[in-house]
Each structure stands twice: as structure tokens, then as C-alpha cells.
Design a protein around this motif. Structure first.
Motif, PDB file in Angstrom:
ATOM      1  N   ARG A 149       0.837  -1.212   0.000  1.00  0.00           N
ATOM      2  CA  ARG A 149       0.000   0.000   0.000  1.00  0.00           C
ATOM      3  C   ARG A 149       0.871   1.261   0.000  1.00  0.00           C
ATOM      4  O   ARG A 149       0.608   2.207  -0.740  1.00  0.00           O
ATOM      5  CB  ARG A 149      -0.917  -0.007   1.210  1.00  0.00           C
ATOM      6  N   ALA A 150       1.904   1.271   0.828  1.00  0.00           N
ATOM      7  CA  ALA A 150       2.796   2.434   0.915  1.00  0.00           C
ATOM      8  C   ALA A 150       3.918   2.381  -0.116  1.00  0.00           C
ATOM      9  O   ALA A 150       4.620   3.358  -0.319  1.00  0.00           O
ATOM     10  CB  ALA A 150       3.393   2.537   2.315  1.00  0.00           C
ATOM     11  N   ARG A 151       4.094   1.214  -0.763  1.00  0.00           N
ATOM     12  CA  ARG A 151       5.151   0.982  -1.759  1.00  0.00           C
ATOM     13  C   ARG A 151       6.544   1.233  -1.169  1.00  0.00           C
ATOM     14  O   ARG A 151       7.391   1.873  -1.777  1.00  0.00           O
ATOM     15  CB  ARG A 151       4.921   1.837  -3.003  1.00  0.00           C
ATOM     16  N   VAL A 152       6.770   0.726   0.042  1.00  0.00           N
ATOM     17  CA  VAL A 152       8.080   0.858   0.680  1.00  0.00           C
ATOM     18  C   VAL A 152       8.650  -0.522   0.983  1.00  0.00           C
ATOM     19  O   VAL A 152       7.932  -1.447   1.347  1.00  0.00           O
ATOM     20  CB  VAL A 152       8.042   1.715   1.971  1.00  0.00           C
ATOM     21  N   LEU A 153       9.953  -0.621   0.801  1.00  0.00           N
ATOM     22  CA  LEU A 153      10.702  -1.837   1.082  1.00  0.00           C
ATOM     23  C   LEU A 153      11.700  -1.507   2.175  1.00  0.00           C
ATOM     24  O   LEU A 153      12.530  -0.614   2.008  1.00  0.00           O
ATOM     25  CB  LEU A 153      11.436  -2.307  -0.180  1.00  0.00           C
ATOM     26  N   TYR A 166      13.352   1.954   1.335  1.00  0.00           N
ATOM     27  CA  TYR A 166      13.386   2.346  -0.072  1.00  0.00           C
ATOM     28  C   TYR A 166      11.955   2.679  -0.487  1.00  0.00           C
ATOM     29  O   TYR A 166      11.035   1.902  -0.247  1.00  0.00           O
ATOM     30  CB  TYR A 166      13.967   1.225  -0.932  1.00  0.00           C
ATOM     31  N   GLU A 167      11.769   3.841  -1.107  1.00  0.00           N
ATOM     32  CA  GLU A 167      10.435   4.341  -1.433  1.00  0.00           C
ATOM     33  C   GLU A 167      10.077   4.112  -2.890  1.00  0.00           C
ATOM     34  O   GLU A 167      10.940   4.035  -3.753  1.00  0.00           O
ATOM     35  CB  GLU A 167      10.372   5.837  -1.115  1.00  0.00           C
ATOM     36  N   GLU A 170       6.367  -6.076  -7.932  1.00  0.00           N
ATOM     37  CA  GLU A 170       7.161  -7.086  -8.643  1.00  0.00           C
ATOM     38  C   GLU A 170       8.632  -7.027  -8.233  1.00  0.00           C
ATOM     39  O   GLU A 170       9.261  -8.058  -7.977  1.00  0.00           O
ATOM     40  CB  GLU A 170       7.028  -6.891 -10.156  1.00  0.00           C
ATOM     41  N   THR A 171       9.188  -5.832  -8.163  1.00  0.00           N
ATOM     42  CA  THR A 171      10.590  -5.676  -7.755  1.00  0.00           C
ATOM     43  C   THR A 171      10.785  -6.179  -6.335  1.00  0.00           C
ATOM     44  O   THR A 171      11.742  -6.909  -6.048  1.00  0.00           O
ATOM     45  CB  THR A 171      11.029  -4.198  -7.854  1.00  0.00           C
ATOM     46  N   PRO A 184      20.026 -12.268  -2.683  1.00  0.00           N
ATOM     47  CA  PRO A 184      19.404 -10.963  -2.396  1.00  0.00           C
ATOM     48  C   PRO A 184      20.371  -9.790  -2.371  1.00  0.00           C
ATOM     49  O   PRO A 184      20.018  -8.686  -2.779  1.00  0.00           O
ATOM     50  CB  PRO A 184      18.736 -11.174  -1.035  1.00  0.00           C
ATOM     51  N   ALA A 185      21.590  -9.995  -1.914  1.00  0.00           N
ATOM     52  CA  ALA A 185      22.555  -8.887  -1.873  1.00  0.00           C
ATOM     53  C   ALA A 185      22.897  -8.408  -3.286  1.00  0.00           C
ATOM     54  O   ALA A 185      22.981  -7.205  -3.530  1.00  0.00           O
ATOM     55  CB  ALA A 185      23.811  -9.297  -1.122  1.00  0.00           C
ATOM     56  N   SER A 186      23.069  -9.337  -4.200  1.00  0.00           N
ATOM     57  CA  SER A 186      23.353  -8.961  -5.591  1.00  0.00           C
ATOM     58  C   SER A 186      22.158  -8.247  -6.208  1.00  0.00           C
ATOM     59  O   SER A 186      22.313  -7.243  -6.908  1.00  0.00           O
ATOM     60  CB  SER A 186      23.687 -10.198  -6.427  1.00  0.00           C
ATOM     61  N   PHE A 187      20.962  -8.767  -5.956  1.00  0.00           N
ATOM     62  CA  PHE A 187      19.757  -8.128  -6.483  1.00  0.00           C
ATOM     63  C   PHE A 187      19.631  -6.723  -5.921  1.00  0.00           C
ATOM     64  O   PHE A 187      19.330  -5.777  -6.660  1.00  0.00           O
ATOM     65  CB  PHE A 187      18.510  -8.956  -6.138  1.00  0.00           C
ATOM     66  N   TRP A 188      19.882  -6.566  -4.621  1.00  0.00           N
ATOM     67  CA  TRP A 188      19.812  -5.249  -3.986  1.00  0.00           C
ATOM     68  C   TRP A 188      20.788  -4.273  -4.653  1.00  0.00           C
ATOM     69  O   TRP A 188      20.410  -3.150  -5.006  1.00  0.00           O
ATOM     70  CB  TRP A 188      20.116  -5.375  -2.487  1.00  0.00           C
ATOM     71  N   ARG A 189      22.040  -4.711  -4.829  1.00  0.00           N
ATOM     72  CA  ARG A 189      23.045  -3.838  -5.454  1.00  0.00           C
ATOM     73  C   ARG A 189      22.664  -3.471  -6.884  1.00  0.00           C
ATOM     74  O   ARG A 189      22.796  -2.321  -7.304  1.00  0.00           O
ATOM     75  CB  ARG A 189      24.418  -4.510  -5.447  1.00  0.00           C
ATOM     76  N   ASP A 190      22.201  -4.453  -7.658  1.00  0.00           N
ATOM     77  CA  ASP A 190      21.925  -4.235  -9.076  1.00  0.00           C
ATOM     78  C   ASP A 190      20.609  -3.513  -9.360  1.00  0.00           C
ATOM     79  O   ASP A 190      20.519  -2.729 -10.303  1.00  0.00           O
ATOM     80  CB  ASP A 190      21.897  -5.572  -9.823  1.00  0.00           C
ATOM     81  N   GLU A 191      19.574  -3.780  -8.568  1.00  0.00           N
ATOM     82  CA  GLU A 191      18.236  -3.308  -8.901  1.00  0.00           C
ATOM     83  C   GLU A 191      17.638  -2.280  -7.945  1.00  0.00           C
ATOM     84  O   GLU A 191      16.704  -1.574  -8.316  1.00  0.00           O
ATOM     85  CB  GLU A 191      17.266  -4.504  -8.975  1.00  0.00           C
ATOM     86  N   ILE A 192      18.143  -2.207  -6.722  1.00  0.00           N
ATOM     87  CA  ILE A 192      17.473  -1.369  -5.727  1.00  0.00           C
ATOM     88  C   ILE A 192      18.332  -0.217  -5.228  1.00  0.00           C
ATOM     89  O   ILE A 192      17.885   0.938  -5.203  1.00  0.00           O
ATOM     90  CB  ILE A 192      17.000  -2.238  -4.526  1.00  0.00           C
ATOM     91  N   GLU A 193      19.544  -0.494  -4.829  1.00  0.00           N
ATOM     92  CA  GLU A 193      20.394   0.483  -4.133  1.00  0.00           C
ATOM     93  C   GLU A 193      20.439   1.858  -4.798  1.00  0.00           C
ATOM     94  O   GLU A 193      20.222   2.869  -4.144  1.00  0.00           O
ATOM     95  CB  GLU A 193      21.809  -0.078  -3.977  1.00  0.00           C
ATOM     96  N   GLU A 194      20.712   1.906  -6.069  1.00  0.00           N
ATOM     97  CA  GLU A 194      20.877   3.194  -6.758  1.00  0.00           C
ATOM     98  C   GLU A 194      19.622   3.670  -7.483  1.00  0.00           C
ATOM     99  O   GLU A 194      19.582   4.777  -7.997  1.00  0.00           O
ATOM    100  CB  GLU A 194      22.023   3.098  -7.776  1.00  0.00           C
ATOM    101  N   ASN A 195      18.573   2.836  -7.522  1.00  0.00           N
ATOM    102  CA  ASN A 195      17.396   3.167  -8.312  1.00  0.00           C
ATOM    103  C   ASN A 195      16.224   3.737  -7.515  1.00  0.00           C
ATOM    104  O   ASN A 195      15.247   4.184  -8.115  1.00  0.00           O
ATOM    105  CB  ASN A 195      16.919   1.931  -9.083  1.00  0.00           C
TER     106      ASN A 195
END
Length: 96
Positions: free
Chosen positions: A19-23, A35-36, A41-42, A52-63
């Protein structure tokens, strides 16, 4: 918000509020980062990732926009959602 244990790659746990779209991600250092505007899906791909650490670095951290939060702030997110749902029901049936 309830978080799932991950315990891999330096990540201790994570939880998603659709609902809040926060991770929220808790690292082994006990640092808790929110992360807002993260899509469902992400978040699901991250939470179910074999790496998960690789996914976080590649898809979440900087995006995504992020900031540190407290454990209390993480718990309150889920509580707000539950309370809002109850208020919505009360409004629907004229009890509010």
C-alpha cells in the motif's frame, strides 16, 4: 510491517508494504533502510531471490530513494495500514 528473515549476503531481513510501496531492508549491521516507491514485482523478486545482496546492489540500491529508519518506524508502517482498513470499514457502515 512484518519482515522476513533473509540471513544471506549481509542482509538480515526485509519487508514490503504494498500500500505504501516501501521496502525495508535490515542489514547485518542492524542498519535499517527504507526504499520508497518500490513496485510489488521488484519487491517480490528481491524477497525471493537466491542472491538478495546482488539483487539489492543491481536493482534497488541506486534506483530508489532511501533513508535510514528505526525499528519503531518499520513497525508503525504496518500498524497504520491496519488502522486505516478498520476506519474504512467503519466509514462504509456509518460507524465513524
Amino acid at each position: 510491517m512484518e519482515r522476513r528473515n533473509i540471513l544471506r549476503g549481509g542482509i538480515r531481513s526485509a519487508g514490503y508494504d504494498a500500500r505504501a510501496r516501501v521496502l525495508d531492508i535490515e542489514f547485518d549491521t542492524r542498519r535499517l533502510v527504507r526504499y520508497e516507491n518500490v513496485g510489488r514485482e521488484t519487491a517480490e523478486r528481491f524477497l525471493t531471490s537466491a542472491h538478495p545482496a546482488s539483487f539489492w546492489r543491481d536493482e534497488i540500491e541506486e534506483n530508489y530513494t532511501s533513508h535510514e529508519i528505526t525499528e519503531e518506524e518499520s513497525r508503525r508502517t504496518g500498524a497504520k495500514e491496519k488502522h486505516a482498513g478498520l476506519d474504512d470499514l467503519k466509514r462504509l457502515f456509518g460507524d465513524l
